[in-house]
Design a protein around this motif. Structure first.
Motif, PDB file in Angstrom:
ATOM      1  N   ILE A 196       0.863  -1.179   0.000  1.00 43.67           N
ATOM      2  CA  ILE A 196       0.000   0.000   0.000  1.00 43.67           C
ATOM      3  C   ILE A 196       0.900   1.229   0.000  1.00 43.67           C
ATOM      4  CG2 ILE A 196      -1.678   1.364   1.296  1.00 43.67           C
ATOM      5  CD1 ILE A 196      -2.827  -1.195   2.418  1.00 43.67           C
ATOM      6  N   ILE A 197       0.721   2.090  -0.993  1.00 44.16           N
ATOM      7  CA  ILE A 197       1.464   3.347  -1.054  1.00 44.16           C
ATOM      8  C   ILE A 197       0.542   4.470  -0.605  1.00 44.16           C
ATOM      9  CG2 ILE A 197       2.454   5.062  -2.614  1.00 44.16           C
ATOM     10  CD1 ILE A 197       3.742   2.915  -4.192  1.00 44.16           C
ATOM     11  N   LEU A 198       0.955   5.162   0.440  1.00 41.65           N
ATOM     12  CA  LEU A 198       0.206   6.320   0.930  1.00 41.65           C
ATOM     13  C   LEU A 198       0.713   7.545   0.176  1.00 41.65           C
ATOM     14  CD1 LEU A 198       0.202   5.520   4.759  1.00 41.65           C
ATOM     15  CD2 LEU A 198      -1.530   4.942   3.044  1.00 41.65           C
ATOM     16  N   THR A 199      -0.011   7.924  -0.865  1.00 39.70           N
ATOM     17  CA  THR A 199       0.416   9.005  -1.745  1.00 39.70           C
ATOM     18  C   THR A 199       0.188  10.370  -1.093  1.00 39.70           C
ATOM     19  OG1 THR A 199      -1.769   9.060  -2.785  1.00 39.70           O
ATOM     20  CG2 THR A 199      -0.116   7.616  -3.778  1.00 39.70           C
ATOM     21  N   LYS A 200       0.745  11.391  -1.731  1.00 41.54           N
ATOM     22  CA  LYS A 200       0.535  12.782  -1.295  1.00 41.54           C
ATOM     23  C   LYS A 200       0.900  12.974   0.177  1.00 41.54           C
ATOM     24  CE  LYS A 200      -3.274  12.848  -4.618  1.00 41.54           C
ATOM     25  NZ  LYS A 200      -4.677  13.197  -4.904  1.00 41.54           N
ATOM     26  N   ALA A 201       1.952  12.267   0.612  1.00 42.39           N
ATOM     27  CA  ALA A 201       2.344  12.319   2.021  1.00 42.39           C
ATOM     28  C   ALA A 201       2.802  13.710   2.434  1.00 42.39           C
ATOM     29  CB  ALA A 201       3.455  11.298   2.287  1.00 42.39           C
ATOM     30  N   ASP A 202       3.212  14.521   1.452  1.00 47.24           N
ATOM     31  CA  ASP A 202       3.673  15.878   1.779  1.00 47.24           C
ATOM     32  C   ASP A 202       2.542  16.754   2.312  1.00 47.24           C
ATOM     33  OD1 ASP A 202       2.670  17.516  -0.924  1.00 47.24           O
ATOM     34  OD2 ASP A 202       3.265  15.449  -1.314  1.00 47.24           O
ATOM     35  N   LYS A 203       1.303  16.326   2.137  1.00 48.95           N
ATOM     36  CA  LYS A 203       0.166  17.105   2.625  1.00 48.95           C
ATOM     37  C   LYS A 203      -0.152  16.803   4.091  1.00 48.95           C
ATOM     38  CE  LYS A 203      -1.899  17.446  -1.988  1.00 48.95           C
ATOM     39  NZ  LYS A 203      -1.606  18.883  -2.164  1.00 48.95           N
ATOM     40  N   LEU A 204       0.614  15.885   4.692  1.00 49.40           N
ATOM     41  CA  LEU A 204       0.401  15.520   6.088  1.00 49.40           C
ATOM     42  C   LEU A 204       1.555  16.012   6.954  1.00 49.40           C
ATOM     43  CD1 LEU A 204      -0.720  11.779   5.733  1.00 49.40           C
ATOM     44  CD2 LEU A 204      -2.174  13.813   5.755  1.00 49.40           C
ATOM     45  N   THR A 205       1.265  16.281   8.215  1.00 50.65           N
ATOM     46  CA  THR A 205       2.327  16.574   9.176  1.00 50.65           C
ATOM     47  C   THR A 205       3.012  15.261   9.552  1.00 50.65           C
ATOM     48  OG1 THR A 205       0.887  16.288  11.097  1.00 50.65           O
ATOM     49  CG2 THR A 205       0.961  18.490  10.092  1.00 50.65           C
ATOM     50  N   ARG A 206       4.127  15.359  10.253  1.00 45.29           N
ATOM     51  CA  ARG A 206       4.843  14.150  10.659  1.00 45.29           C
ATOM     52  C   ARG A 206       3.974  13.250  11.533  1.00 45.29           C
ATOM     53  NH1 ARG A 206      10.310  13.699   9.924  1.00 45.29           N
ATOM     54  NH2 ARG A 206      11.397  15.520   9.081  1.00 45.29           N
ATOM     55  N   SER A 207       3.250  13.852  12.449  1.00 39.74           N
ATOM     56  CA  SER A 207       2.406  13.044  13.335  1.00 39.74           C
ATOM     57  C   SER A 207       1.261  12.408  12.546  1.00 39.74           C
ATOM     58  CB  SER A 207       1.852  13.901  14.472  1.00 39.74           C
ATOM     59  OG  SER A 207       1.053  14.963  13.977  1.00 39.74           O
ATOM     60  N   GLU A 208       0.727  13.128  11.565  1.00 37.18           N
ATOM     61  CA  GLU A 208      -0.338  12.566  10.731  1.00 37.18           C
ATOM     62  C   GLU A 208       0.198  11.432   9.861  1.00 37.18           C
ATOM     63  OE1 GLU A 208      -3.221  16.511  10.157  1.00 37.18           O
ATOM     64  OE2 GLU A 208      -1.542  16.153   8.780  1.00 37.18           O
ATOM     65  N   GLN A 209       1.426  11.569   9.382  1.00 34.85           N
ATOM     66  CA  GLN A 209       2.044  10.494   8.600  1.00 34.85           C
ATOM     67  C   GLN A 209       2.196   9.230   9.448  1.00 34.85           C
ATOM     68  OE1 GLN A 209       5.738  11.738   6.835  1.00 34.85           O
ATOM     69  NE2 GLN A 209       4.792  13.295   5.531  1.00 34.85           N
ATOM     70  N   ALA A 210       2.679   9.406  10.672  1.00 34.77           N
ATOM     71  CA  ALA A 210       2.875   8.259  11.564  1.00 34.77           C
ATOM     72  C   ALA A 210       1.545   7.568  11.857  1.00 34.77           C
ATOM     73  CB  ALA A 210       3.540   8.714  12.859  1.00 34.77           C
ATOM     74  N   LYS A 211       0.503   8.354  12.074  1.00 31.95           N
ATOM     75  CA  LYS A 211      -0.816   7.786  12.354  1.00 31.95           C
ATOM     76  C   LYS A 211      -1.351   7.040  11.137  1.00 31.95           C
ATOM     77  CE  LYS A 211      -5.488   9.067  13.854  1.00 31.95           C
ATOM     78  NZ  LYS A 211      -6.381  10.186  14.256  1.00 31.95           N
ATOM     79  N   ALA A 212      -1.189   7.639   9.941  1.00 33.47           N
ATOM     80  CA  ALA A 212      -1.667   6.999   8.715  1.00 33.47           C
ATOM     81  C   ALA A 212      -0.938   5.681   8.465  1.00 33.47           C
ATOM     82  CB  ALA A 212      -1.481   7.943   7.526  1.00 33.47           C
ATOM     83  N   LEU A 213       0.369   5.654   8.738  1.00 35.92           N
ATOM     84  CA  LEU A 213       1.141   4.418   8.585  1.00 35.92           C
ATOM     85  C   LEU A 213       0.620   3.330   9.515  1.00 35.92           C
ATOM     86  CD1 LEU A 213       4.909   5.465   8.264  1.00 35.92           C
ATOM     87  CD2 LEU A 213       3.613   4.057   6.656  1.00 35.92           C
ATOM     88  N   SER A 214       0.384   3.686  10.761  1.00 38.10           N
ATOM     89  CA  SER A 214      -0.081   2.699  11.743  1.00 38.10           C
ATOM     90  C   SER A 214      -1.420   2.103  11.337  1.00 38.10           C
ATOM     91  CB  SER A 214      -0.194   3.353  13.127  1.00 38.10           C
ATOM     92  OG  SER A 214       1.060   3.810  13.577  1.00 38.10           O
ATOM     93  N   ILE A 215      -2.341   2.955  10.899  1.00 45.20           N
ATOM     94  CA  ILE A 215      -3.674   2.478  10.509  1.00 45.20           C
ATOM     95  C   ILE A 215      -3.584   1.584   9.278  1.00 45.20           C
ATOM     96  CG2 ILE A 215      -5.925   3.205   9.638  1.00 45.20           C
ATOM     97  CD1 ILE A 215      -5.643   5.732  11.358  1.00 45.20           C
ATOM     98  N   ALA A 216      -2.814   2.020   8.268  1.00 48.23           N
ATOM     99  CA  ALA A 216      -2.714   1.253   7.024  1.00 48.23           C
ATOM    100  C   ALA A 216      -2.056  -0.102   7.257  1.00 48.23           C
ATOM    101  CB  ALA A 216      -1.944   2.051   5.980  1.00 48.23           C
ATOM    102  N   ARG A 217      -1.085  -0.159   8.165  1.00 46.36           N
ATOM    103  CA  ARG A 217      -0.422  -1.440   8.448  1.00 46.36           C
ATOM    104  C   ARG A 217      -1.390  -2.440   9.060  1.00 46.36           C
ATOM    105  NH1 ARG A 217       4.994   1.598  10.561  1.00 46.36           N
ATOM    106  NH2 ARG A 217       6.174   1.498   8.592  1.00 46.36           N
ATOM    107  N   LEU A 218      -2.326  -1.947   9.848  1.00 39.98           N
ATOM    108  CA  LEU A 218      -3.337  -2.832  10.428  1.00 39.98           C
ATOM    109  C   LEU A 218      -4.280  -3.367   9.357  1.00 39.98           C
ATOM    110  CD1 LEU A 218      -4.278  -0.843  13.673  1.00 39.98           C
ATOM    111  CD2 LEU A 218      -2.928  -2.951  13.530  1.00 39.98           C
TER     112      LEU A 218
END
Length: 249
Positions: free
Chosen positions: A173-195
């Protein structure tokens, strides 16, 4: 008597050692991408035994932009401002000219409301058949806009491919447009997608910031060159221990 000088030696001069071909890097390999063929129906695709990686995702999730960024070809995959325009399966060859060692498959985006219902149903069926039955399919890359997360249609696709993933099909799964997220939002999105990935991998990606580009290229290279990946990952062999010299009795 006149002394003769010795005849020049006719022994051949030692040839210079052949230079090894430069090592192929995953990014350099991705840059060899070129158009191969397009098909509106599954049975129009050529039968191949070359490893094939399919790119899938909702309309406007950044799929075409991701392919173009990885390959450094601005117009390789058609990126339209109108979602839902891609209506064919497009294949792109990878490898030095004349030699195809892998194929990228760009599948139509799904879920765009403006596309006629019959067209959506037809393409959903074509995609499902492709993902289930394409024999040389080696891996699937799903695009997801992390601002919206995985949708119901993404979940349906995950269920379609789950049996093949459990049998060893690679999945990312590639989380695109990651530059539109803050670092904390990126970390949260990664955790959710991994689940939600069901054993697959998850990578952050930004075409604008070039985030994750090298990582994704390396992963796709490893998927399609398992022998090379295993060799590079294997630890260096330790020299054999010398046996102690036998003592004279």
């Amino acid at each position: 008597m006149t002394a003769h000088s010795p005849a020049p030696s006719s022994a051949p001069k030692p040839s210079a050692p052949a230079q090894a071909a430069p090592a192929v890097t995953p990014m350099g390999w991705m840059h060899t991408a070129r158009f191969l063929t397009t098909a509106a129906q599954l049975h129009h695709l050529p039968a191949m035994d070359t490893p094939e990686i399919a790119f899938v995702g909702r309309s406007n999730a950044g799929k075409s932009t991701c392919i173009n960024t990885l390959t450094q070809k601005k117009q390789l995959a058609f990126a339209s401002k109108k979602p839902g325009r891609t209506q064919h399966i497009n294949l792109f060859a990878l490898g030095k000219q004349g030699v195809t060692d892998a194929v990228l498959a760009d599948l139509p985006g799904y879920g765009y409301a403006a596309v006629a219902k019959m067209d959506k149903l037809r393409w959903q069926q074509v995609m499902a058949n492709y993902l289930v039955s394409r024999e040389n399919l080696t891996g699937i890359v799903m695009m997801c806009d992390p601002r919206h997360g995985l949708t119901e249609l993404d979940d349906i696709l995950l269920e379609v491919i789950r049996p093949r993933v459990e049998q060893g099909l690679k999945f990312l799964i590639i989380l695109t447009k990651a530059d539109k997220l803050t670092r904390s939002e990126q970390a949260k999105a990664l955790s959710i997608a991994r689940l939600q990935a069901g054993g697959g991998e998850v990578k952050l990606f930004s075409a604008l910031k070039k985030q994750g580009v090298d990582e994704v290229a390396q992963l796709l290279w490893d998927w399609t060159h398992p022998a090379g990946a295993a060799a590079s990952a294997a630890p260096a062999a330790e020299p054999p221990e010398e046996e102690p010299e036998a003592l004279d009795e």
